[in-house]
Design a protein around this motif. Structure first.
Motif, PDB file in Angstrom:
ATOM      1  N   GLN A  78       0.825  -1.210   0.000  1.00  0.00           N
ATOM      2  CA  GLN A  78       0.000   0.000   0.000  1.00  0.00           C
ATOM      3  C   GLN A  78       0.863   1.267   0.000  1.00  0.00           C
ATOM      4  O   GLN A  78       0.435   2.327   0.434  1.00  0.00           O
ATOM      5  N   LEU A  81      -0.413   4.727  -1.077  1.00  0.00           N
ATOM      6  CA  LEU A  81      -1.465   5.397  -0.311  1.00  0.00           C
ATOM      7  C   LEU A  81      -0.925   6.403   0.694  1.00  0.00           C
ATOM      8  O   LEU A  81      -1.690   7.153   1.302  1.00  0.00           O
ATOM      9  N   ALA A  84      -2.443   7.060   4.351  1.00  0.00           N
ATOM     10  CA  ALA A  84      -3.690   6.286   4.392  1.00  0.00           C
ATOM     11  C   ALA A  84      -3.431   4.783   4.360  1.00  0.00           C
ATOM     12  O   ALA A  84      -4.364   3.991   4.483  1.00  0.00           O
ATOM     13  N   ASP A  86      -2.588   1.016   5.391  1.00  0.00           N
ATOM     14  CA  ASP A  86      -2.828   0.202   6.581  1.00  0.00           C
ATOM     15  C   ASP A  86      -1.517  -0.493   6.942  1.00  0.00           C
ATOM     16  O   ASP A  86      -1.043  -1.361   6.199  1.00  0.00           O
ATOM     17  N   ALA A 147       1.652  11.523  -1.642  1.00  0.00           N
ATOM     18  CA  ALA A 147       1.325  10.193  -1.133  1.00  0.00           C
ATOM     19  C   ALA A 147       2.295   9.151  -1.670  1.00  0.00           C
ATOM     20  O   ALA A 147       2.776   8.286  -0.933  1.00  0.00           O
ATOM     21  N   ASP A 235       4.021  12.794  11.982  1.00  0.00           N
ATOM     22  CA  ASP A 235       2.670  12.859  12.563  1.00  0.00           C
ATOM     23  C   ASP A 235       2.600  13.795  13.763  1.00  0.00           C
ATOM     24  O   ASP A 235       1.590  14.478  13.970  1.00  0.00           O
ATOM     25  N   ARG A 385      -3.202  12.291  14.761  1.00  0.00           N
ATOM     26  CA  ARG A 385      -3.534  10.947  14.289  1.00  0.00           C
ATOM     27  C   ARG A 385      -2.238  10.264  13.900  1.00  0.00           C
ATOM     28  O   ARG A 385      -1.468  10.804  13.095  1.00  0.00           O
ATOM     29  N   HIS A 387       0.490   8.208  12.121  1.00  0.00           N
ATOM     30  CA  HIS A 387       0.756   7.763  10.759  1.00  0.00           C
ATOM     31  C   HIS A 387       1.070   6.264  10.764  1.00  0.00           C
ATOM     32  O   HIS A 387       1.165   5.649  11.832  1.00  0.00           O
TER      33      HIS A 387
END
Length: 441
Positions: A78, A81, A84, A86, A147, A235, A385, A387
């Protein structure tokens, strides 16, 4: 707000183009390999060192750098992303069997790392080389969106952090480093007379020793804390938010040895009135009688530096001091540590255009020779939040203090005034010092 060249390299690393990112990754890896060679020269190919709670085994450190890059780039399905992604998604096996069980710092405790059956030095170098080759190949095929580039920037900064860690590890282990790998006293910027607070006219001076430390009065402000620029952000730098900062007076330079040593010679280390309760407990438990790596010989102060004693430059910033020592000096001197908001505000006010709100200060605000302890505990900003690399910030909130700036061992791409470094208050192995503020009335 217009930033000057002092953190241009950091801005470019966070938001620059792919060719520049490739070059930075190659430079970071060369530093890793050069440090590894210096450790081999000092320790032999097994790289064995005594156990320490402040260090990792050098061979583990090198393998971990390679693993981290492999984990977040080649094995990260991923990757495109960005934040975002996972982090728990299923990944393909890596190029090294059982690498996760050896090098994943999130699950392999520091005490366990000393007992692992690690690949030898030659195998570790081969692991690093193969990983970088695949990383650069993938980067060359990657779109240049924030991203898409997020994880490539993350592994760059991670390797640069470990490069700095290897430097202070060499200092702690008395390993001699080649001059090119030692922390360098950086050029500092000195405002020309009449240039004003915006700093658009600056000149380099040979060293910070040619600039006298003075106190800078700054007015109250609603300061915009946190990173609000393009590209990559850690983050804990998010989200940008307003924070009221009352008027204050701050040193233009970090506290020098010339200012610090009278505290040590005046029995400050044996006077409990100068210390917080936790600081006094730390001092007593560790028999700390003075600054680390310093001694007096024939009436002169000397500093231990990468295995040898040398004359202490009294005008240089005091370094290898814990937060407890910085706080104790402030108590003794009738001063205080700045908050991280005050530090960030001053750093920008000295070299950025803040719209005429800040008075001229010809002495400037010089940083970059030592990490600087602040009075602020490491806490999340509003709206925090985590990362995908979840263990970077969140596990350490409220247990550590924030340091700002950079040291002579910090890669230029890491030296950004919004960057929040953070360590436990007892750490005095780092290249850390401090500056002070006047007490509020």
């Amino acid at each position: 707000m217009t930033a000057l060249c002092q953190w241009a390299a950091a801005d470019a690393a966070r938001a620059g183009r792919v060719p520049q990112l490739i070059s930075s990754l190659q430079t970071a890896r060369q530093r890793t390999l050069d440090l590894l060679a210096a450790f081999e020269d000092g320790l032999g190919p097994a790289l064995r060192v005594p156990f320490s709670t402040q260090l990792n085994p050098p061979l583990w450190e090198a393998g971990h750098v390679g693993w981290f890059q492999d984990y977040w780039i080649a094995r990260n399905r991923q990757r495109a992303l960005g934040i975002a992604a996972d982090p728990d998604h299923p990944r393909p096996p890596g190029r090294l069997p059982d690498a996760d069980a050896l090098y994943n710092s999130s699950v392999v405790a520091q005490t366990v790392r000393w007992q692992l059956p690690l690949p030898d030095l030659d195998a570790t170098r081969a692991y690093l080389a193969a990983g970088l080759a695949e990383t650069l190949g993938l980067l060359g095929q990657t779109a240049a969106t924030p991203a898409d580039l997020y994880f490539f920037r993350l592994v760059l900064f991670h390797e640069q952090m470990h490069g700095e860690a290897a430097t202070y590890m060499a200092q702690a282990l008395d390993i001699s480093l080649p001059e090119a790998l030692r922390p360098q006293a950086p050029q500092v910027l000195q405002r020309q007379p009449g240039s004003g607070h915006s700093g658009h006219s600056v000149e380099a001076v040979e060293s910070v020793e040619s600039v006298e430390s003075t106190e800078w009065q700054l007015p109250d402000v609603e300061w915009a804390m946190g990173y609000d620029g393009p590209g990559f952000a850690f983050d804990n730098e998010l989200h940008s938010h307003r924070r009221p900062v009352a008027a204050f007076a701050i040193d233009s330079l970090p506290v020098s040895w010339e200012r610090y040593l009278p505290f040590a010679t005046a029995a400050g280390y044996s006077d409990p009135r100068c210390w917080s309760a936790a600081g006094w407990q730390w001092r007593a438990a560790n028999a700390v009688a003075g600054p680390r790596y310093l001694r007096q010989a024939d009436g002169q102060w000397q500093q231990r530096r990468f295995g040898g004693w040398q004359a202490l430059p009294l005008a240089a910033p005091a370094v290898h001091l814990s937060w407890f020592e910085a706080d104790a000096w402030c108590r003794w001197a009738g001063r205080r540590l700045p908050s991280e908001a005050e530090w960030e505000y001053a750093a920008h006010a000295a070299l950025c255009d803040l719209g005429g709100e800040v008075p001229t200060h010809d002495a400037g605000f010089h940083w970059g020779e030592v990490w600087e302890w602040t009075a602020s505990r490491f806490l999340p900003y509003p709206g925090f939040r985590a990362h995908p690399y979840r263990d970077y910030s969140a596990p350490w909130f409220d247990s550590r203090y924030v340091l700002r700036g950079a040291s002579g061992a910090t890669a230029p791409e890491m030296a950004h005034p919004r960057y929040r470094n953070f360590f436990a208050p007892e750490r005095n192995d780092l290249h850390c010092g401090f500056r002070s503020c006047a007490l509020k009335r």
